[in-house]
Design a protein around this motif. Sequence first.
Motif, PDB file in Angstrom:
ATOM      1  N   ARG A  80       0.859  -1.180   0.000  1.00 28.08           N
ATOM      2  CA  ARG A  80       0.000   0.000   0.000  1.00 28.08           C
ATOM      3  C   ARG A  80       0.899   1.235   0.000  1.00 28.08           C
ATOM      4  O   ARG A  80       2.025   1.197   0.518  1.00 28.08           O
ATOM      5  CB  ARG A  80      -0.930   0.014   1.216  1.00 28.08           C
ATOM      6  CG  ARG A  80      -0.226   0.145   2.552  1.00 28.08           C
ATOM      7  CD  ARG A  80      -1.225   0.205   3.705  1.00 28.08           C
ATOM      8  NE  ARG A  80      -0.571   0.397   4.975  1.00 28.08           N
ATOM      9  CZ  ARG A  80      -0.113  -0.577   5.729  1.00 28.08           C
ATOM     10  NH1 ARG A  80      -0.240  -1.843   5.315  1.00 28.08           N
ATOM     11  NH2 ARG A  80       0.480  -0.318   6.877  1.00 28.08           N
ATOM     12  N   LEU A  82       2.365   5.087   0.939  1.00 28.54           N
ATOM     13  CA  LEU A  82       2.551   5.802   2.197  1.00 28.54           C
ATOM     14  C   LEU A  82       1.446   6.830   2.383  1.00 28.54           C
ATOM     15  O   LEU A  82       0.908   7.385   1.425  1.00 28.54           O
ATOM     16  CB  LEU A  82       3.904   6.518   2.208  1.00 28.54           C
ATOM     17  CG  LEU A  82       5.149   5.670   2.471  1.00 28.54           C
ATOM     18  CD1 LEU A  82       6.398   6.524   2.310  1.00 28.54           C
ATOM     19  CD2 LEU A  82       5.118   5.067   3.864  1.00 28.54           C
ATOM     20  N   SER A  83       1.143   7.110   3.634  1.00 35.11           N
ATOM     21  CA  SER A  83       0.216   8.187   3.934  1.00 35.11           C
ATOM     22  C   SER A  83       0.910   9.533   3.686  1.00 35.11           C
ATOM     23  O   SER A  83       2.136   9.612   3.586  1.00 35.11           O
ATOM     24  CB  SER A  83      -0.260   8.096   5.386  1.00 35.11           C
ATOM     25  OG  SER A  83       0.849   8.192   6.272  1.00 35.11           O
ATOM     26  N   LEU A  84       0.118  10.587   3.587  1.00 37.38           N
ATOM     27  CA  LEU A  84       0.677  11.902   3.266  1.00 37.38           C
ATOM     28  C   LEU A  84       1.679  12.389   4.312  1.00 37.38           C
ATOM     29  O   LEU A  84       2.751  12.891   3.947  1.00 37.38           O
ATOM     30  CB  LEU A  84      -0.460  12.917   3.102  1.00 37.38           C
ATOM     31  CG  LEU A  84      -0.030  14.342   2.751  1.00 37.38           C
ATOM     32  CD1 LEU A  84       0.756  14.365   1.451  1.00 37.38           C
ATOM     33  CD2 LEU A  84      -1.246  15.253   2.654  1.00 37.38           C
ATOM     34  N   ARG A  86       3.698  10.641   6.228  1.00 39.18           N
ATOM     35  CA  ARG A  86       4.940   9.879   6.058  1.00 39.18           C
ATOM     36  C   ARG A  86       5.642  10.252   4.759  1.00 39.18           C
ATOM     37  O   ARG A  86       6.874  10.274   4.692  1.00 39.18           O
ATOM     38  CB  ARG A  86       4.627   8.380   6.070  1.00 39.18           C
ATOM     39  CG  ARG A  86       4.121   7.867   7.407  1.00 39.18           C
ATOM     40  CD  ARG A  86       5.103   8.134   8.511  1.00 39.18           C
ATOM     41  NE  ARG A  86       4.651   7.597   9.789  1.00 39.18           N
ATOM     42  CZ  ARG A  86       5.241   7.851  10.945  1.00 39.18           C
ATOM     43  NH1 ARG A  86       6.293   8.652  10.989  1.00 39.18           N
ATOM     44  NH2 ARG A  86       4.763   7.319  12.064  1.00 39.18           N
TER      45      ARG A  86
END
Length: 311
Positions: A80, A82-84, A86
């Motif tokens: 998946r 990375l989140s924003l 990170r």
Amino acid sequence: MSSIIATPALFPHQHQDPRLSPSHPMSYSLPTSASRKRKAEDEEPSADDRMSTSPSPSLHQRALPAHRNTKRPRAGATGRPLSLPRLLETLDADLLRNVLQTICQRHPGLGTEIEQTAPRPSVASALTVLKQYESALQATFPFGGNQSSDYAYNRVKPALVNLLDALADFTPHFLPPNESQASQSLSFLDSATDIIHHLPDWSTFQHRLHKQNAYEEISKAWTLVIQEAAKRAGGIHVQYGGWDQKLAKHNQQSGGKLQEAVNAMSNHLGWMGSQTSTQQHAGRGIDPSSVRQELLAGTYGSNLPVRVGPW
């Protein structure tokens, strides 16, 4: 004595030969369809029999084990993005700046929001950026040889233009009315003028125009700040901050290219020096105009007595 042996009585059918056929005739007839249907019906269980033989729900539930395994099956590994937050942690200043510039180009409305949200640049942060451009300029000079030659100019021209463009962009930010504090404006102009002093003096006249134009622009900036500072509190920040001496030194180092700013300092703030000298040298016959020249030269007060003790 004669014994009598009792002989069992025989029934009539026991005297017949078992190999002989029975007395009543036996009929061998094929079963009809009706008899076959009845036989099939007799062999098939009835609905009641099937219901009686099927297991009841209660018995099925009682047959389950009392302890059930409630642990959920573990999901397999999957990829998946990375989140924003990170993702932003992995970007350095240059990459983040490029991303913001690209977004602002695609969505011009976001540029105004970023300008309103971003903190106001300080003098220290602006000078840090200018120092980086200056270091990049010094790093592009060829090793050895004439540093003022046309060959050296062609090597460093892109870095030189970047430094001058950054200086031209940051200077208006610290000028009135955008900057209301004269001390902040003068502090930036002092360091910015030093950067111009460090620019090379090229052997070709056309190449020297970069430095001459930078001196003209910085001189106008000094003049504007001095004129606006004179309107607030009589220019006390300029008078007692030693800026007249610093400006005179910059003018001397530039070869007189900041004379316009020096004249502004003399015209708009010289009256304070005259008034002070008149009060301090009353009855001593000292010309106030000479005090003004001492202020600009940085030698004012060298002959005054130093008072010791309580004021």
